[in-house]
Design a protein around this motif. Structure first.
Motif, PDB file in Angstrom:
ATOM      1  N   GLY A   9       0.838  -1.206   0.000  1.00  0.00           N
ATOM      2  CA  GLY A   9       0.000   0.000   0.000  1.00  0.00           C
ATOM      3  C   GLY A   9       0.867   1.247   0.000  1.00  0.00           C
ATOM      4  O   GLY A   9       1.693   1.437   0.898  1.00  0.00           O
ATOM      5  N   ALA A  10       0.691   2.085  -1.030  1.00  0.00           N
ATOM      6  CA  ALA A  10       1.494   3.316  -1.138  1.00  0.00           C
ATOM      7  C   ALA A  10       0.611   4.549  -0.976  1.00  0.00           C
ATOM      8  O   ALA A  10       0.775   5.544  -1.663  1.00  0.00           O
ATOM      9  N   ASP A  32       2.311  -1.687  -4.592  1.00  0.00           N
ATOM     10  CA  ASP A  32       0.948  -1.177  -4.763  1.00  0.00           C
ATOM     11  C   ASP A  32       0.400  -1.677  -6.098  1.00  0.00           C
ATOM     12  O   ASP A  32       1.134  -1.754  -7.079  1.00  0.00           O
ATOM     13  N   ALA A  41      -7.668   6.117  -1.424  1.00  0.00           N
ATOM     14  CA  ALA A  41      -8.327   7.163  -0.627  1.00  0.00           C
ATOM     15  C   ALA A  41      -7.441   8.400  -0.529  1.00  0.00           C
ATOM     16  O   ALA A  41      -7.932   9.524  -0.351  1.00  0.00           O
ATOM     17  N   ASN A  44      -7.234  12.433  -3.148  1.00  0.00           N
ATOM     18  CA  ASN A  44      -8.067  13.629  -3.333  1.00  0.00           C
ATOM     19  C   ASN A  44      -7.221  14.858  -3.634  1.00  0.00           C
ATOM     20  O   ASN A  44      -6.025  14.904  -3.332  1.00  0.00           O
ATOM     21  N   VAL A  48      -8.395  18.288   4.891  1.00  0.00           N
ATOM     22  CA  VAL A  48      -8.235  19.243   5.991  1.00  0.00           C
ATOM     23  C   VAL A  48      -7.233  18.725   7.022  1.00  0.00           C
ATOM     24  O   VAL A  48      -7.270  17.554   7.397  1.00  0.00           O
ATOM     25  N   PRO A 172      -0.671  -6.034  -7.940  1.00  0.00           N
ATOM     26  CA  PRO A 172      -1.621  -6.437  -6.887  1.00  0.00           C
ATOM     27  C   PRO A 172      -1.084  -7.641  -6.115  1.00  0.00           C
ATOM     28  O   PRO A 172      -0.607  -8.595  -6.743  1.00  0.00           O
ATOM     29  N   ASN A 203      -2.770  -1.573   3.167  1.00  0.00           N
ATOM     30  CA  ASN A 203      -3.595  -1.589   1.954  1.00  0.00           C
ATOM     31  C   ASN A 203      -5.077  -1.433   2.280  1.00  0.00           C
ATOM     32  O   ASN A 203      -5.934  -2.094   1.697  1.00  0.00           O
ATOM     33  N   ALA A 204      -5.357  -0.550   3.247  1.00  0.00           N
ATOM     34  CA  ALA A 204      -6.724  -0.132   3.583  1.00  0.00           C
ATOM     35  C   ALA A 204      -7.638  -1.365   3.712  1.00  0.00           C
ATOM     36  O   ALA A 204      -7.220  -2.397   4.252  1.00  0.00           O
ATOM     37  N   GLY A 302     -13.590   8.259  -3.162  1.00  0.00           N
ATOM     38  CA  GLY A 302     -12.572   7.480  -2.447  1.00  0.00           C
ATOM     39  C   GLY A 302     -13.235   6.649  -1.364  1.00  0.00           C
ATOM     40  O   GLY A 302     -14.408   6.872  -1.023  1.00  0.00           O
ATOM     41  N   GLY A 348      -9.825   6.081   8.590  1.00  0.00           N
ATOM     42  CA  GLY A 348     -11.142   6.715   8.455  1.00  0.00           C
ATOM     43  C   GLY A 348     -11.042   8.067   7.775  1.00  0.00           C
ATOM     44  O   GLY A 348     -10.396   8.223   6.733  1.00  0.00           O
ATOM     45  N   ILE A 352      -4.964  12.231   6.807  1.00  0.00           N
ATOM     46  CA  ILE A 352      -3.971  13.309   6.676  1.00  0.00           C
ATOM     47  C   ILE A 352      -3.480  13.695   8.065  1.00  0.00           C
ATOM     48  O   ILE A 352      -2.289  13.856   8.312  1.00  0.00           O
TER      49      ILE A 352
HETATM   50  C1  LIG Z   1     -13.730  11.889   0.376  1.00  0.00           C
HETATM   51  C2  LIG Z   1     -12.642  11.821   1.399  1.00  0.00           C
HETATM   52  C3  LIG Z   1     -12.290  12.970   2.092  1.00  0.00           C
HETATM   53  C4  LIG Z   1     -11.273  12.941   3.062  1.00  0.00           C
HETATM   54  N1  LIG Z   1     -10.927  14.091   3.711  1.00  0.00           N
HETATM   55  C5  LIG Z   1      -9.969  14.043   4.670  1.00  0.00           C
HETATM   56  C6  LIG Z   1      -9.588  15.219   5.358  1.00  0.00           C
HETATM   57  O1  LIG Z   1     -10.118  16.304   5.095  1.00  0.00           O
HETATM   58  N2  LIG Z   1      -8.636  15.122   6.325  1.00  0.00           N
HETATM   59  C7  LIG Z   1      -8.054  13.935   6.650  1.00  0.00           C
HETATM   60  O2  LIG Z   1      -7.209  13.908   7.549  1.00  0.00           O
HETATM   61  N3  LIG Z   1      -8.392  12.806   6.005  1.00  0.00           N
HETATM   62  C8  LIG Z   1      -9.337  12.837   5.034  1.00  0.00           C
HETATM   63  N4  LIG Z   1      -9.706  11.705   4.393  1.00  0.00           N
HETATM   64  C9  LIG Z   1      -9.154  10.422   4.851  1.00  0.00           C
HETATM   65  C10 LIG Z   1      -7.850  10.031   4.228  1.00  0.00           C
HETATM   66  O3  LIG Z   1      -7.812  10.389   2.881  1.00  0.00           O
HETATM   67  C11 LIG Z   1      -7.698   8.508   4.404  1.00  0.00           C
HETATM   68  O4  LIG Z   1      -7.803   8.195   5.773  1.00  0.00           O
HETATM   69  C12 LIG Z   1      -6.360   8.030   3.901  1.00  0.00           C
HETATM   70  O5  LIG Z   1      -6.168   8.425   2.576  1.00  0.00           O
HETATM   71  C13 LIG Z   1      -6.241   6.510   4.014  1.00  0.00           C
HETATM   72  O6  LIG Z   1      -4.921   6.199   3.611  1.00  0.00           O
HETATM   73  P1  LIG Z   1      -4.491   4.692   3.403  1.00  0.00           P
HETATM   74  O7  LIG Z   1      -3.077   4.714   2.980  1.00  0.00           O
HETATM   75  O8  LIG Z   1      -4.877   3.888   4.585  1.00  0.00           O
HETATM   76  O9  LIG Z   1      -5.435   4.154   2.210  1.00  0.00           O
HETATM   77  P2  LIG Z   1      -5.266   4.346   0.647  1.00  0.00           P
HETATM   78  O10 LIG Z   1      -4.839   5.704   0.289  1.00  0.00           O
HETATM   79  O11 LIG Z   1      -6.524   3.839   0.039  1.00  0.00           O
HETATM   80  O12 LIG Z   1      -4.039   3.381   0.292  1.00  0.00           O
HETATM   81  C14 LIG Z   1      -4.153   1.985   0.216  1.00  0.00           C
HETATM   82  C15 LIG Z   1      -3.313   1.525  -0.949  1.00  0.00           C
HETATM   83  O13 LIG Z   1      -3.250   0.109  -0.970  1.00  0.00           O
HETATM   84  C16 LIG Z   1      -3.260  -0.322  -2.316  1.00  0.00           C
HETATM   85  N5  LIG Z   1      -3.728  -1.714  -2.309  1.00  0.00           N
HETATM   86  C17 LIG Z   1      -4.898  -2.172  -1.816  1.00  0.00           C
HETATM   87  N6  LIG Z   1      -4.947  -3.498  -1.934  1.00  0.00           N
HETATM   88  C18 LIG Z   1      -3.792  -3.892  -2.512  1.00  0.00           C
HETATM   89  C19 LIG Z   1      -3.262  -5.164  -2.899  1.00  0.00           C
HETATM   90  N7  LIG Z   1      -3.935  -6.308  -2.675  1.00  0.00           N
HETATM   91  N8  LIG Z   1      -2.050  -5.185  -3.465  1.00  0.00           N
HETATM   92  C20 LIG Z   1      -1.341  -4.053  -3.693  1.00  0.00           C
HETATM   93  N9  LIG Z   1      -1.806  -2.823  -3.346  1.00  0.00           N
HETATM   94  C21 LIG Z   1      -3.006  -2.761  -2.755  1.00  0.00           C
HETATM   95  C22 LIG Z   1      -4.190   0.650  -3.013  1.00  0.00           C
HETATM   96  O14 LIG Z   1      -3.941   0.700  -4.397  1.00  0.00           O
HETATM   97  C23 LIG Z   1      -3.880   1.961  -2.294  1.00  0.00           C
HETATM   98  O15 LIG Z   1      -2.914   2.721  -2.982  1.00  0.00           O
HETATM   99  C24 LIG Z   1     -10.651  11.713   3.371  1.00  0.00           C
HETATM  100  C25 LIG Z   1     -10.986  10.572   2.650  1.00  0.00           C
HETATM  101  C26 LIG Z   1     -11.963  10.612   1.667  1.00  0.00           C
HETATM  102  C27 LIG Z   1     -12.291   9.358   0.887  1.00  0.00           C
END
Ligand SMILES: Cc1cc2nc3c(=O)[nH]c(=O)nc-3n(C[C@H](O)[C@H](O)[C@H](O)COP(=O)(O)OP(=O)(O)OC[C@H]3O[C@@H](n4cnc5c(N)ncnc54)[C@H](O)[C@@H]3O)c2cc1C
Length: 406
Positions: A9-10, A32, A41, A44, A48, A172, A203-204, A302, A348, A352
């Motif tokens: 997950g990147a 990733d 996710a 965007n 904030v 993947p 990877n969320a 997202g 969640g 950020i």
């Molecule tokens: C509409 C929206 C608004 C938001 N607004 C805010 C805000 O204002 N302030 C704030 O602090 N946060 C905000 N957030 C939350 C924040 O964006 C997320 O909490 C954060 O991006 C999650 O990061 P992550 O790395 O866990 O997930 P992701 O960014 O989804 O990263 C997971 C990665 O894993 C990869 N992956 C998944 N499965 C596999 C697999 N099997 N093999 C290889 N790769 C895989 C995916 O391609 C992805 O790149 C918002 C989110 C959304 C959706």
């Protein structure tokens, strides 16, 4: 043991963990399925960055305060190093929803006495002046808050110690296996993408596809943001929140949002959701969206990785299969763990705000150095906590999780 870790997950979670471990001399295989970082996710246009205090200063509020401070300091470090981070320290105006909320905001400031450059209450006239638009209520003013382009934060994290990080994009991971003291990440054809003694699931919601993490109560909350056309020097020049948020102008657009729908897996943009975001905008800045039509708007969808108590999951993955369901659960610290398997997830709506702290905490746990937060907060985010639920050790949901929804 070699200081080599796989991160799957990147996004904000994986890029922060990779950066913090690379800083400590680890080498990282970053995998990733997307063609580059920050495309889930974390992709965007902007989100904030600000804390969310509560009257009782509960774990969510404390973690968010610590996360805010850490992300802000981290962003300053990345920007000072000339890395391609896009953010704006514009200040965040969090307007009261109604009179009752205004009273709570006032009491929070009275009780916690934050420094005025951290947080202060402003009345309706001051709020209107800050926003550059007439608003219906006063609220909290966070002068040190702002907006961050999350994908640029992912890229900057990975560029920070680039020589230590080997990316495998467009790969993947279908399954993971532990053999001969190494974790293996395999693709659908069974080919090994990388092998290392440590594996970090960043990877969320997809983490649950792997058997050792299948017990985790991770869900996805669909969120749609709307992009509003905007003049470069138009108001507001700050972030405004009130059951939603709107950013300053970034490249001729503002980001306004966001919808929140748990277990809705639709990836397509929906006009109805743009209409919802326009209604939020009107609640924040009455009349501001006049002339905008939901059907004409662009935006982005997202999926926030969500945990049931709204706290993130950071730490070693517990060995659920080693726990007998009929026996009382051991204390959290004594739960059996899978050797070398870690999780950074469940951010969640606060990825950020939390990512820099979460990456630092995970690196400390893996590296065996003192964590950046108190022991009770380390336990509060331990992914093992969910295995204790229903065994008389249930935690209550934090009371303040009712603020503006990013
Ligand atoms: C509409 C929206 C608004 C938001 N607004 C805010 C805000 O204002 N302030 C704030 O602090 N946060 C905000 N957030 C939350 C924040 O964006 C997320 O909490 C954060 O991006 C999650 O990061 P992550 O790395 O866990 O997930 P992701 O960014 O989804 O990263 C997971 C990665 O894993 C990869 N992956 C998944 N499965 C596999 C697999 N099997 N093999 C290889 N790769 C895989 C995916 O391609 C992805 O790149 C918002 C989110 C959304 C959706």
């Amino acid at each position: 043991m070699s200081r080599h870790a796989i991160v799957i997950g990147a996004g904000l979670a994986g890029s922060s963990a990779a950066d913090r471990l690379a800083e400590r001399g680890w080498s990282i295989s970053l995998i990733d399925r997307a063609p580059g970082p920050g495309q889930g996710a974390s992709g965007n246009l902007a989100g904030v960055l600000r804390p969310l205090p509560s009257l009782d200063d509960n774990p969510l509020a404390r973690l968010t305060r610590a996360g805010f401070a850490q992300t802000r300091a981290h962003c300053r470090t990345l920007a000072a190093a000339g890395l391609p981070l896009r953010w704006g320290q514009t200040g965040v105006l969090h307007l009261a929803r109604d009179d009752r909320h205004a009273e709570t905001q006032r009491r929070v400031v009275e009780r916690h006495q934050p420094a005025v450059d951290e947080l202060r209450c402003v009345d309706r006239a001051q709020a209107s002046q800050l926003a550059g638009w007439p608003v219906a209520n006063g609220g909290w003013w966070f002068p040190g808050g702002g907006w961050v382009d999350p994908a640029s934060l992912c890229r900057a994290n990975l560029a920070h110690r680039a020589t230590a990080i080997t990316p495998h994009y467009g790969r993947p991971v279908e399954r993971i296996e532990h053999r001969a003291d190494l974790w293996h990440a395999l693709d659908a054809a069974g080919a090994v993408i990388a092998a290392a003694p440590i594996l970090i699931l960043a990877n969320a919601g997809d983490a649950r596809r792997f058997a050792p993490a299948a017990h985790l109560p991770l869900r996805a909350a669909r969120g749609q943001v709307s992009h509003l056309p905007a003049e470069e020097d138009s108001a507001p020049a700050i972030v405004v929140c009130r059951l939603g948020y709107v950013t300053p102008t970034i490249d001729g657009r503002r980001c306004a949002g966001a919808t929140f729908a748990v277990d809705d897996h639709d990836t397509a943009l929906r006009s109805a959701d743009h209409a919802e975001n326009l209604a939020r905008l009107d609640f924040m800045l009455p009349g501001y969206g006049r002339g905008l039509r939901a059907e004409d708007l662009d935006g982005r969808v997202g999926f926030r990785p969500l945990s049931p108590d709204r706290l993130p999951m950071i730490g070693a993955v517990a060995d659920a299969a080693a726990l007998a369901p009929s026996r009382p659960a051991p204390p959290l610290a004594d739960l059996p763990r899978l050797p070398g398997l870690y999780l950074i997830n469940g951010f969640g709506a606060r990825g950020i705000v939390w990512s820099a702290l979460a990456g630092e905490l995970l690196a400390c746990l893996i590296d065996g150095t003192p964590p950046p937060i108190s022991d009770d907060l380390v336990s509060a985010v331990d992914p093992g906590r969910f295995l204790l639920r229903g065994r008389g050790q249930q935690r209550r949901r934090p009371a303040n999780d009712r603020g503006a929804r990013p």
